[in-house]
Scaffold this motif. Structure first.
Motif, mmCIF file in Angstrom:
data_model
loop_
_atom_site.group_PDB
_atom_site.id
_atom_site.type_symbol
_atom_site.label_atom_id
_atom_site.label_comp_id
_atom_site.label_asym_id
_atom_site.label_seq_id
_atom_site.Cartn_x
_atom_site.Cartn_y
_atom_site.Cartn_z
ATOM 1 N N GLN A 15 42.928 48.169 44.524
ATOM 2 C CA GLN A 15 42.930 48.358 43.090
ATOM 3 C C GLN A 15 42.503 47.058 42.432
ATOM 4 O O GLN A 15 43.298 46.138 42.289
ATOM 5 C CB GLN A 15 44.334 48.771 42.618
ATOM 6 N N PRO A 16 41.210 46.937 42.023
ATOM 7 C CA PRO A 16 40.722 45.673 41.505
ATOM 8 C C PRO A 16 41.308 45.341 40.150
ATOM 9 O O PRO A 16 41.538 46.210 39.320
ATOM 10 C CB PRO A 16 39.207 45.889 41.420
ATOM 11 N N ASN A 17 41.503 44.082 39.905
ATOM 12 C CA ASN A 17 41.938 43.592 38.611
ATOM 13 C C ASN A 17 40.736 43.567 37.675
ATOM 14 O O ASN A 17 39.654 43.106 38.043
ATOM 15 C CB ASN A 17 42.530 42.190 38.780
ATOM 16 N N SER A 18 40.916 44.077 36.443
ATOM 17 C CA SER A 18 39.793 44.148 35.512
ATOM 18 C C SER A 18 39.227 42.767 35.220
ATOM 19 O O SER A 18 38.028 42.611 34.962
ATOM 20 C CB SER A 18 40.237 44.832 34.220
ATOM 21 N N GLY A 19 40.078 41.752 35.243
ATOM 22 C CA GLY A 19 39.589 40.402 35.021
ATOM 23 C C GLY A 19 38.664 39.933 36.125
ATOM 24 O O GLY A 19 37.689 39.220 35.872
ATOM 25 N N LEU A 20 38.935 40.347 37.367
ATOM 26 C CA LEU A 20 38.073 39.969 38.479
ATOM 27 C C LEU A 20 36.732 40.696 38.428
ATOM 28 O O LEU A 20 35.703 40.127 38.786
ATOM 29 C CB LEU A 20 38.784 40.260 39.808
ATOM 30 N N ILE A 21 36.737 41.935 37.983
ATOM 31 C CA ILE A 21 35.479 42.686 37.876
ATOM 32 C C ILE A 21 34.541 42.016 36.889
ATOM 33 O O ILE A 21 33.310 42.061 37.034
ATOM 34 C CB ILE A 21 35.769 44.146 37.445
ATOM 35 N N ALA A 22 35.107 41.366 35.884
ATOM 36 C CA ALA A 22 34.278 40.708 34.870
ATOM 37 C C ALA A 22 33.444 39.570 35.463
ATOM 38 O O ALA A 22 32.402 39.214 34.901
ATOM 39 C CB ALA A 22 35.166 40.181 33.746
ATOM 40 N N ILE A 23 33.897 38.993 36.590
ATOM 41 C CA ILE A 23 33.184 37.848 37.170
ATOM 42 C C ILE A 23 31.794 38.247 37.660
ATOM 43 O O ILE A 23 30.788 37.645 37.243
ATOM 44 C CB ILE A 23 34.018 37.205 38.294
ATOM 45 N N PRO A 24 31.638 39.256 38.548
ATOM 46 C CA PRO A 24 30.268 39.628 38.961
ATOM 47 C C PRO A 24 29.438 40.193 37.815
ATOM 48 O O PRO A 24 28.216 39.988 37.772
ATOM 49 C CB PRO A 24 30.494 40.661 40.066
ATOM 50 N N LEU A 25 30.079 40.909 36.877
ATOM 51 C CA LEU A 25 29.329 41.429 35.729
ATOM 52 C C LEU A 25 28.791 40.287 34.872
ATOM 53 O O LEU A 25 27.627 40.323 34.427
ATOM 54 C CB LEU A 25 30.227 42.342 34.893
#
Length: 368
Positions: A15-25
């Motif tokens: 379950q990825p953290n939304s803050g971590l997803i922002a990094i590759p985006l």
């Protein structure tokens, strides 16, 4: 037997953290904007490969594949803005990014599949442990009981330490033991000893009779296994068998080579050493006369701590053994559940989270 069926869905294991997803985006957006604005002789597109690689570190293959596809699309947009997609340089960059994204996604899938299998093994092992070594009741007669089991083989969560408690005539009868070795080879011996203890306890045998029954069970079980296991001849188990009487302030105990219990009274710790400890179980075919019953006082308000040698043999980074007596004396509580929780965390902190052997602690108090 329930084993985490919810792990089977591919994209839901992590379950990825939304803050971590922002990094590759953010990385994809920044590279696309900057590369589209700088001269065509400078190429930042290869940095896009970091986006799926970063995503694979915290997310599942579905999200990793989506970020990889987005990175490939960004590379195609950069190529279109820098002279078209038909140039050899841009085609090579797009193809390389596509291949790497696919490989990273496959790796993420394989890793998640392995982790799912490992989690299922852990769940099965934990259930097997609960069947083999049943959780002790919080109360038995006038006794409050708390226990913890820490397996040395963390991936299996199962080992060779054992304990049980059963009601007897006017007393609570307990065993704590430690089979030599750890992991699955010790489980069979632990299961045999627990079955022998429960059968003997229900037959209301005396403490020497129970100890002799356990010793015979361990000895003949070892003889039975000797043909198929070259290490079986070296197998043995230490154990304590004791009765905590309901109507009197005393404990009767037989010690078969096991570390002595600790008694906490008025802030002072006393080791309940046996005058004549017997041999560990399984070394000989014993009789009841081989075991001597020791008697100790155990009054309301006292705290009794039973443990296995995995506790006192745990070392810190400098090789210092865990000072159980000192840590017990420094505890500010005699509530068995709070005490066990404190010692559990303190032991793991001392050992850096890695024990060399299975460890059990059982704290017992008697109501006034």
């Amino acid at each position: 037997m329930h084993v985490r069926h919810g792990l089977s869905r591919l994209g839901q294991y992590r379950q990825p953290n939304s803050g971590l997803i922002a990094i590759p985006l953010a990385l994809i957006s920044a590279v696309t904007v900057i590369d589209s604005s700088i001269p065509t002789t400078v190429h930042l597109g290869p940095f896009l490969v970091a986006a799926p690689a970063i995503t694979a570190s915290f997310a599942g293959p579905t999200l990793t594949g989506a970020i990889g596809a987005l990175a490939v699309a960004a590379q195609a947009l950069i190529g279109q803005l820098h002279g078209g997609l038909t140039t050899a340089n841009h085609l090579a960059q797009i193809a390389a990014l596509f291949v790497i994204s696919v490989l990273v996604t496959i790796f993420c899938y394989v890793r998640n599949r392995r982790e799912r299998k490992l989690e299922e093994v852990r769940a099965v092992a934990a259930m097997a442990q609960r069947v083999l070594v049943r959780p002790l009741p919080r109360r038995m007669g006038p006794l409050q009981i708390a226990s913890t089991y820490i397996a040395a083989e963390a991936e299996a969560q199962i080992g060779g330490d054992l304990y049980a408690a059963l009601p007897s005539s006017g007393a609570t009868r307990l065993i704590i033991g430690d089979v030599r070795g750890k992991g699955l080879p010790a489980v069979d011996e632990a299961a045999s000893l627990l079955g022998a203890f429960r059968g003997a306890a229900y037959r209301e045998l005396s403490l020497p009779g129970i100890a002799a029954h356990l010793g015979s069970s361990a000895y003949w079980n070892k003889a039975h296994l000797a043909d198929g296991d070259p290490n079986a001849e070296e197998s043995f188990a230490t154990a304590l068998v004791l009765d905590i009487h309901d109507g009197g302030p005393f404990i009767k105990m037989v010690n078969c080579g096991h570390p002595p219990p600790l008694l906490l009274r008025d802030g002072k710790v006393r080791s309940l050493e046996a005058d004549e400890p017997a041999l560990p179980l399984g070394l000989t075919a014993p009789s009841a006369s081989d075991y001597k019953v020791e008697t100790f006082t155990f009054e309301p308000g006292d705290l009794l701590l039973l443990y296995t040698d995995g506790v006192i043999e745990a070392r810190d980074y400098s090789g210092t053994f865990y000072p159980l007596s000192e840590r017990l004396a420094s505890c500010n509580t005699t509530d068995p559940h709070s005490l066990v929780r404190h010692l559990h965390h303190d032991l793991l902190r001392h050992a850096g989270g890695n024990l060399g052997d299975d460890a059990v602690m059982i704290a017992i108090t008697k109501s006034r």
